[in-house]
Scaffold this motif. Structure first.
Motif, PDB file in Angstrom:
ATOM      1  N   ALA A   1       0.443  -1.107  -0.196  1.00 39.81           N
ATOM      2  CA  ALA A   1       0.304   0.094  -0.272  1.00 39.81           C
ATOM      3  C   ALA A   1       0.692   1.011  -0.002  1.00 39.81           C
ATOM      4  N   ALA A   2       0.587   2.550  -0.919  1.00 37.34           N
ATOM      5  CA  ALA A   2       1.100   4.064  -0.864  1.00 37.34           C
ATOM      6  C   ALA A   2       0.936   4.447   0.749  1.00 37.34           C
ATOM      7  N   LYS A   3       2.212   4.933   1.290  1.00 36.66           N
ATOM      8  CA  LYS A   3       2.228   5.338   2.483  1.00 36.66           C
ATOM      9  C   LYS A   3       2.878   6.939   2.324  1.00 36.66           C
ATOM     10  N   ASP A   4       2.044   7.576   3.632  1.00 40.97           N
ATOM     11  CA  ASP A   4       1.837   9.282   3.552  1.00 40.97           C
ATOM     12  C   ASP A   4       3.058   9.560   5.136  1.00 40.97           C
ATOM     13  N   ALA A   5       3.387  10.656   5.336  1.00 45.00           N
ATOM     14  CA  ALA A   5       4.349  10.380   5.033  1.00 45.00           C
ATOM     15  C   ALA A   5       4.784  10.493   7.359  1.00 45.00           C
ATOM     16  N   GLN A   6       3.692   9.853   7.393  1.00 41.77           N
ATOM     17  CA  GLN A   6       3.823   9.125   9.239  1.00 41.77           C
ATOM     18  C   GLN A   6       3.677   8.016   9.194  1.00 41.77           C
ATOM     19  N   GLY A   7       4.487   7.770   7.289  1.00 42.99           N
ATOM     20  CA  GLY A   7       3.694   5.794   7.276  1.00 42.99           C
ATOM     21  C   GLY A   7       2.155   4.999   7.800  1.00 42.99           C
ATOM     22  N   ARG A   8       1.341   5.773   7.320  1.00 47.29           N
ATOM     23  CA  ARG A   8       0.031   5.085   7.198  1.00 47.29           C
ATOM     24  C   ARG A   8      -0.460   4.584   6.704  1.00 47.29           C
ATOM     25  N   ALA A   9      -0.959   3.471   5.761  1.00 42.65           N
ATOM     26  CA  ALA A   9      -1.447   3.582   4.535  1.00 42.65           C
ATOM     27  C   ALA A   9      -2.043   3.892   3.591  1.00 42.65           C
ATOM     28  N   GLN A  10      -2.244   4.098   2.767  1.00 42.24           N
ATOM     29  CA  GLN A  10      -3.268   4.985   2.008  1.00 42.24           C
ATOM     30  C   GLN A  10      -4.176   3.993   0.607  1.00 42.24           C
ATOM     31  N   GLY A  11      -5.032   4.573   0.595  1.00 38.76           N
ATOM     32  CA  GLY A  11      -5.921   3.724  -0.392  1.00 38.76           C
ATOM     33  C   GLY A  11      -5.930   2.412  -0.591  1.00 38.76           C
ATOM     34  N   VAL A  12      -6.262   2.084   1.032  1.00 35.31           N
ATOM     35  CA  VAL A  12      -6.231   1.012   1.195  1.00 35.31           C
ATOM     36  C   VAL A  12      -7.914   0.726   1.704  1.00 35.31           C
ATOM     37  N   SER A  13      -9.150  -0.536   0.683  1.00 31.63           N
ATOM     38  CA  SER A  13      -9.647  -0.001   1.021  1.00 31.63           C
ATOM     39  C   SER A  13     -10.453  -1.969   1.913  1.00 31.63           C
ATOM     40  N   PHE A  14     -11.471  -2.381   2.705  1.00 31.36           N
ATOM     41  CA  PHE A  14     -12.024  -3.220   2.425  1.00 31.36           C
ATOM     42  C   PHE A  14     -12.891  -3.810   2.304  1.00 31.36           C
ATOM     43  N   PRO A  15     -13.104  -4.367   1.288  1.00 36.12           N
ATOM     44  CA  PRO A  15     -14.883  -4.825   0.363  1.00 36.12           C
ATOM     45  C   PRO A  15     -15.255  -5.872   1.343  1.00 36.12           C
ATOM     46  N   MET A  16     -16.705  -5.437   1.531  1.00 37.15           N
ATOM     47  CA  MET A  16     -17.419  -6.047   2.795  1.00 37.15           C
ATOM     48  C   MET A  16     -18.010  -7.060   2.155  1.00 37.15           C
ATOM     49  N   TRP A  17     -17.500  -8.245   0.697  1.00 35.05           N
ATOM     50  CA  TRP A  17     -18.081  -8.846   0.650  1.00 35.05           C
ATOM     51  C   TRP A  17     -17.352 -10.200   1.079  1.00 35.05           C
ATOM     52  N   HIS A  18     -15.611  -9.666   1.690  1.00 35.77           N
ATOM     53  CA  HIS A  18     -14.708 -10.323   2.525  1.00 35.77           C
ATOM     54  C   HIS A  18     -15.687 -10.495   3.428  1.00 35.77           C
ATOM     55  N   MET A  19     -16.917  -9.915   4.203  1.00 37.37           N
ATOM     56  CA  MET A  19     -17.754 -10.659   5.291  1.00 37.37           C
ATOM     57  C   MET A  19     -18.256 -11.893   5.216  1.00 37.37           C
ATOM     58  N   ALA A  20     -18.901 -12.077   3.916  1.00 38.46           N
ATOM     59  CA  ALA A  20     -19.720 -12.923   3.229  1.00 38.46           C
ATOM     60  C   ALA A  20     -18.562 -14.183   3.170  1.00 38.46           C
ATOM     61  N   VAL A  21     -17.406 -13.677   2.763  1.00 41.37           N
ATOM     62  CA  VAL A  21     -16.487 -15.083   2.856  1.00 41.37           C
ATOM     63  C   VAL A  21     -16.273 -15.916   3.738  1.00 41.37           C
ATOM     64  N   ALA A  22     -16.141 -14.400   4.545  1.00 44.94           N
ATOM     65  CA  ALA A  22     -15.365 -14.866   6.778  1.00 44.94           C
ATOM     66  C   ALA A  22     -16.958 -16.163   7.118  1.00 44.94           C
TER      67      ALA A  22
END
Length: 327
Positions: free
Chosen positions: A114-135
């Motif tokens: 993932a891309a990182k900002d100046a503080q080292g935080r992940a950027q451009g990340v998302s959690f698609p809700m279909w992962h809940m169905a897979v879980a």
């Protein structure tokens, strides 16, 4: 610990150990490709609203799986589950470990590269809700695997029923006299449970929105109804209800053959607290200590933990005698 108990503990703890190992392996093999601060919390649309350090992620994973795994291992042995109840208990652990393991692993994988900002935080990340169905699908498959594996170990035989001893005490009632008994069966911790659940719902409302908050708030309100259970004994039998008159649990007098009072260990005898269903017996368990045990027609029993249970059991036996005399 004997060999059988060791097998039950190992089988119950196994899925949590495997889930922990899998998540740690994923972390170790991809650590160099992960940002210093991982996207760790997501709102209903899958967008990130909080980050956590790599160390915090590892701490949460270890505490989560080790803690829940230890709880399931304790239930497998101390709970004395038998037959299908034992198999369902083990399988439920596999489902929990499978579903949580998948979600924790996905949280890591979506942070890889993932891309990182100046503080080292992940950027451009998302959690698609279909992962809940897979879980949920993974949890269902793990449940089935747990059932199969649980069948490989010989479960404990159901313990012999512990019915009322002797003839039981009685309370002298004059002809035509009517008597009843009622007692609050609440434990000190019961009111704290709905308060904690509602507090969690309010926190979700402020951080994640109403979609995530409503189930917790509804559950908190429902739990509050039973935060102060009452036990009543009269000519109708045994009635256990909450703050409201309904829903309630009632065991009719004509189903009760005898009653006694004795000490009850909810974890060892019923596998926990609340409304419990076990082979040959059911009960309402709010704490350890004395309780009413009613032997029912057909060989089953019903128990409820409450103070002054000896008086309640004596009154039940008297009412049973009256009912038999009237026939």
């Amino acid at each position: 610990m004997n060999r059988r108990n060791a097998g039950r503990v190992s089988l119950a703890a196994l899925p949590f150990a495997l889930a922990l190992a899998a998540d740690l392996i994923i972390f170790a093999t991809r650590r160099d490709r992960l940002p210093a601060r991982l996207a760790s919390h997501f709102v209903g649309n899958g967008e990130v609203d909080d980050h956590a350090s790599q160390g915090a992620y590892i701490a949460v994973v270890v505490v989560l799986f080790a803690g829940i795994g230890a709880l399931w291992a304790l239930m497998a042995v101390a709970g004395r589950f038998t037959g299908s109840a034992y198999r369902r208990t083990v399988a439920s652990g596999y489902a929990v470990a499978g579903g949580l393991g998948y979600l924790m692993a996905v949280t890591l994988l979506i942070n890889v590269d993932a891309a990182k900002d100046a503080q080292g935080r992940a950027q451009g990340v998302s959690f698609p809700m279909w992962h809940m169905a897979v879980a949920l699908g993974v949890a269902a498959l793990a449940f089935g695997l747990g059932l199969l594996l649980a069948a490989l170990l010989p479960p404990e035989e159901a313990p012999a029923g512990r019915g009322p001893a002797g003839g039981g005490e009685r309370i002298a009632l004059a002809d035509g006299e009517i008597a009843g008994w009622a007692r609050n069966a609440a434990a000190w911790w019961l009111p704290a449970v709905p308060l904690a659940v509602c507090a969690g719902g309010i926190a979700l409302l402020l951080t994640a929105g109403w979609i995530a908050a409503v189930p917790a708030l509804v559950a908190g309100v429902l739990l509050a109804v039973f935060a102060r259970p009452y036990v009543m004994v009269d000519r109708r039998g045994i009635t256990v209800s909450g703050v409201l008159p309904w829903p309630r649990i009632r065991v009719p007098l004509d189903r009760i053959e005898a009653a006694s009072s004795r000490r009850i260990n909810p974890l060892a005898e019923y596998g926990g607290w609340g409304y419990r269903i076990r082979p040959g017996r059911t009960g309402v368990m709010t704490r350890s200590g004395e309780g009413i045990v009613a032997q029912l027609a057909g060989g089953r029993s019903f128990a409820v933990t409450v103070q002054d249970s000896a008086t309640a059991a004596a009154l039940l036996n008297t009412l049973i005698d009256q009912r038999r005399t009237e026939k």
